[in-house]
Design a protein around this motif. Structure first.
Motif, PDB file in Angstrom:
ATOM      1  N   ALA A   7      -1.186  47.060  85.328  1.00 51.90           N
ATOM      2  CA  ALA A   7      -2.394  46.971  84.747  1.00 51.90           C
ATOM      3  C   ALA A   7      -2.742  45.415  85.293  1.00 51.90           C
ATOM      4  CB  ALA A   7      -2.423  46.571  84.188  1.00 51.90           C
ATOM      5  N   TRP A   8      -3.607  45.857  85.904  1.00 53.99           N
ATOM      6  CA  TRP A   8      -4.116  44.000  86.711  1.00 53.99           C
ATOM      7  C   TRP A   8      -4.295  43.058  85.770  1.00 53.99           C
ATOM      8  CZ3 TRP A   8      -8.505  41.723  84.265  1.00 53.99           C
ATOM      9  CH2 TRP A   8      -8.811  41.906  82.703  1.00 53.99           C
ATOM     10  N   TYR A   9      -4.488  42.961  84.780  1.00 54.61           N
ATOM     11  CA  TYR A   9      -4.346  41.982  83.318  1.00 54.61           C
ATOM     12  C   TYR A   9      -2.617  41.516  83.253  1.00 54.61           C
ATOM     13  CZ  TYR A   9      -3.389  45.829  80.788  1.00 54.61           C
ATOM     14  OH  TYR A   9      -3.106  47.306  80.386  1.00 54.61           O
ATOM     15  N   LEU A  10      -1.937  42.512  84.271  1.00 52.43           N
ATOM     16  CA  LEU A  10      -0.136  41.615  84.000  1.00 52.43           C
ATOM     17  C   LEU A  10       0.011  40.756  85.462  1.00 52.43           C
ATOM     18  CD1 LEU A  10       1.628  45.162  82.385  1.00 52.43           C
ATOM     19  CD2 LEU A  10       0.243  42.762  81.102  1.00 52.43           C
ATOM     20  N   SER A  11      -1.117  40.507  86.250  1.00 50.55           N
ATOM     21  CA  SER A  11      -0.910  39.987  87.525  1.00 50.55           C
ATOM     22  C   SER A  11      -1.034  39.076  87.214  1.00 50.55           C
ATOM     23  CB  SER A  11      -2.656  40.710  88.406  1.00 50.55           C
ATOM     24  OG  SER A  11      -1.499  40.109  89.625  1.00 50.55           O
ATOM     25  N   ARG A  12      -0.171  38.101  87.817  1.00 46.19           N
ATOM     26  CA  ARG A  12       0.096  36.628  87.963  1.00 46.19           C
ATOM     27  C   ARG A  12      -1.315  36.300  88.578  1.00 46.19           C
ATOM     28  NH1 ARG A  12       2.134  32.010  89.372  1.00 46.19           N
ATOM     29  NH2 ARG A  12       2.751  30.363  88.476  1.00 46.19           N
ATOM     30  N   THR A  13      -1.188  36.948  89.771  1.00 49.07           N
ATOM     31  CA  THR A  13      -2.496  37.166  90.735  1.00 49.07           C
ATOM     32  C   THR A  13      -3.631  36.452  90.211  1.00 49.07           C
ATOM     33  OG1 THR A  13      -1.023  37.534  92.502  1.00 49.07           O
ATOM     34  CG2 THR A  13      -2.933  37.283  93.189  1.00 49.07           C
ATOM     35  N   VAL A  14      -3.745  37.431  89.333  1.00 46.89           N
ATOM     36  CA  VAL A  14      -5.164  37.376  89.027  1.00 46.89           C
ATOM     37  C   VAL A  14      -5.623  36.523  88.340  1.00 46.89           C
ATOM     38  CG1 VAL A  14      -7.247  39.001  87.851  1.00 46.89           C
ATOM     39  CG2 VAL A  14      -5.452  40.336  89.290  1.00 46.89           C
ATOM     40  N   LEU A  45      -1.444  33.046  80.238  1.00 51.19           N
ATOM     41  CA  LEU A  45      -2.599  33.610  79.787  1.00 51.19           C
ATOM     42  C   LEU A  45      -1.594  35.362  80.353  1.00 51.19           C
ATOM     43  CD1 LEU A  45      -4.632  32.717  81.531  1.00 51.19           C
ATOM     44  CD2 LEU A  45      -4.886  33.142  79.063  1.00 51.19           C
ATOM     45  N   VAL A  46      -0.793  35.120  81.032  1.00 52.80           N
ATOM     46  CA  VAL A  46       0.043  36.550  81.198  1.00 52.80           C
ATOM     47  C   VAL A  46       0.798  37.326  80.176  1.00 52.80           C
ATOM     48  CG1 VAL A  46       1.616  37.843  82.693  1.00 52.80           C
ATOM     49  CG2 VAL A  46      -0.134  36.061  83.690  1.00 52.80           C
ATOM     50  N   ALA A  47       1.798  36.054  79.471  1.00 51.44           N
ATOM     51  CA  ALA A  47       2.109  36.441  78.642  1.00 51.44           C
ATOM     52  C   ALA A  47       1.535  36.616  77.595  1.00 51.44           C
ATOM     53  CB  ALA A  47       3.218  35.442  77.940  1.00 51.44           C
ATOM     54  N   ALA A  48       0.343  35.984  76.808  1.00 53.25           N
ATOM     55  CA  ALA A  48      -0.646  36.073  75.648  1.00 53.25           C
ATOM     56  C   ALA A  48      -0.700  37.765  75.846  1.00 53.25           C
ATOM     57  CB  ALA A  48      -1.547  35.410  75.456  1.00 53.25           C
ATOM     58  N   VAL A  49      -1.266  38.095  76.906  1.00 53.77           N
ATOM     59  CA  VAL A  49      -1.697  39.554  77.043  1.00 53.77           C
ATOM     60  C   VAL A  49      -0.664  40.182  77.529  1.00 53.77           C
ATOM     61  CG1 VAL A  49      -2.653  41.279  79.404  1.00 53.77           C
ATOM     62  CG2 VAL A  49      -3.892  38.666  78.984  1.00 53.77           C
ATOM     63  N   GLY A  50       0.639  40.306  77.473  1.00 57.64           N
ATOM     64  CA  GLY A  50       1.833  41.223  77.357  1.00 57.64           C
ATOM     65  C   GLY A  50       1.548  41.753  74.941  1.00 57.64           C
ATOM     66  N   PHE A  55       1.180  44.251  70.557  1.00 60.09           N
ATOM     67  CA  PHE A  55       0.358  44.190  69.056  1.00 60.09           C
ATOM     68  C   PHE A  55      -0.429  45.344  69.221  1.00 60.09           C
ATOM     69  CE2 PHE A  55       2.032  39.298  68.536  1.00 60.09           C
ATOM     70  CZ  PHE A  55       2.335  40.140  67.083  1.00 60.09           C
ATOM     71  N   VAL A  56      -1.128  45.739  70.061  1.00 58.38           N
ATOM     72  CA  VAL A  56      -1.874  46.632  70.431  1.00 58.38           C
ATOM     73  C   VAL A  56      -1.619  48.270  70.185  1.00 58.38           C
ATOM     74  CG1 VAL A  56      -3.882  47.914  71.281  1.00 58.38           C
ATOM     75  CG2 VAL A  56      -3.987  45.762  71.020  1.00 58.38           C
ATOM     76  N   ALA A  57      -0.639  48.074  70.854  1.00 59.67           N
ATOM     77  CA  ALA A  57      -0.211  49.763  70.798  1.00 59.67           C
ATOM     78  C   ALA A  57       0.943  49.706  69.312  1.00 59.67           C
ATOM     79  CB  ALA A  57       1.409  49.557  71.992  1.00 59.67           C
ATOM     80  N   LEU A  58       1.459  48.526  69.010  1.00 59.32           N
ATOM     81  CA  LEU A  58       1.930  48.684  67.065  1.00 59.32           C
ATOM     82  C   LEU A  58       1.289  48.599  66.683  1.00 59.32           C
ATOM     83  CD1 LEU A  58       4.675  48.519  65.266  1.00 59.32           C
ATOM     84  CD2 LEU A  58       4.258  45.225  65.038  1.00 59.32           C
ATOM     85  N   TYR A  59       0.079  48.514  66.391  1.00 56.91           N
ATOM     86  CA  TYR A  59      -1.163  48.784  65.273  1.00 56.91           C
ATOM     87  C   TYR A  59      -1.776  50.530  65.939  1.00 56.91           C
ATOM     88  CZ  TYR A  59      -5.215  49.059  63.484  1.00 56.91           C
ATOM     89  OH  TYR A  59      -6.621  49.406  62.730  1.00 56.91           O
ATOM     90  N   GLY A  60      -1.779  50.615  66.942  1.00 58.21           N
ATOM     91  CA  GLY A  60      -1.651  52.284  67.212  1.00 58.21           C
ATOM     92  C   GLY A  60      -1.081  53.402  66.491  1.00 58.21           C
ATOM     93  N   ARG A  61       0.238  52.623  66.302  1.00 60.99           N
ATOM     94  CA  ARG A  61       1.516  53.538  66.287  1.00 60.99           C
ATOM     95  C   ARG A  61       1.324  53.625  64.966  1.00 60.99           C
ATOM     96  NH1 ARG A  61       2.338  57.947  67.160  1.00 60.99           N
ATOM     97  NH2 ARG A  61       1.991  58.071  65.040  1.00 60.99           N
ATOM     98  N   ILE A  62       0.787  52.696  63.880  1.00 64.31           N
ATOM     99  CA  ILE A  62       1.389  52.323  63.036  1.00 64.31           C
ATOM    100  C   ILE A  62      -0.368  52.949  61.378  1.00 64.31           C
ATOM    101  CG2 ILE A  62       0.571  50.587  60.641  1.00 64.31           C
ATOM    102  CD1 ILE A  62       2.600  49.120  62.295  1.00 64.31           C
TER     103      ILE A  62
END
Length: 69
Positions: A7-14, A45-50, A55-62
């Motif tokens: 995904a674009w938001y996981l790109s260190r270049t972006v 920022l890359v680490a924070a977005v990951g 957290f979003v995936a976990l919340y979605g599953r719960i």
């Protein structure tokens, strides 16, 4: 998603490009930002977005209404 794409938001270049733009704006405003600061901020920022994605995936599953088989 296959192993060759991400995904674009996981790109260190972006994130690096966005940080460079923001650093230029900060320098224009009189705030000194070094190249080392830019690299560290991009990594953070890359680490924070990951992490946020996890957290979003976990919340979605719960909060899901249907069970996983």
């Amino acid at each position: 998603m296959n192993d060759e794409t991400k995904a674009w938001y996981l790109s260190r270049t972006v994130w690096g490009a966005l940080v460079a733009i923001l650093a230029s704006l900060a320098n224009a405003a009189g705030v000194e930002v070094t190249a080392g600061d830019e690299g560290e901020l991009a990594d953070l920022l890359v680490a924070a977005v990951g992490t946020l994605g996890g957290f979003v995936a976990l919340y979605g599953r719960i909060s899901a209404r249907r069970r996983v088989r």
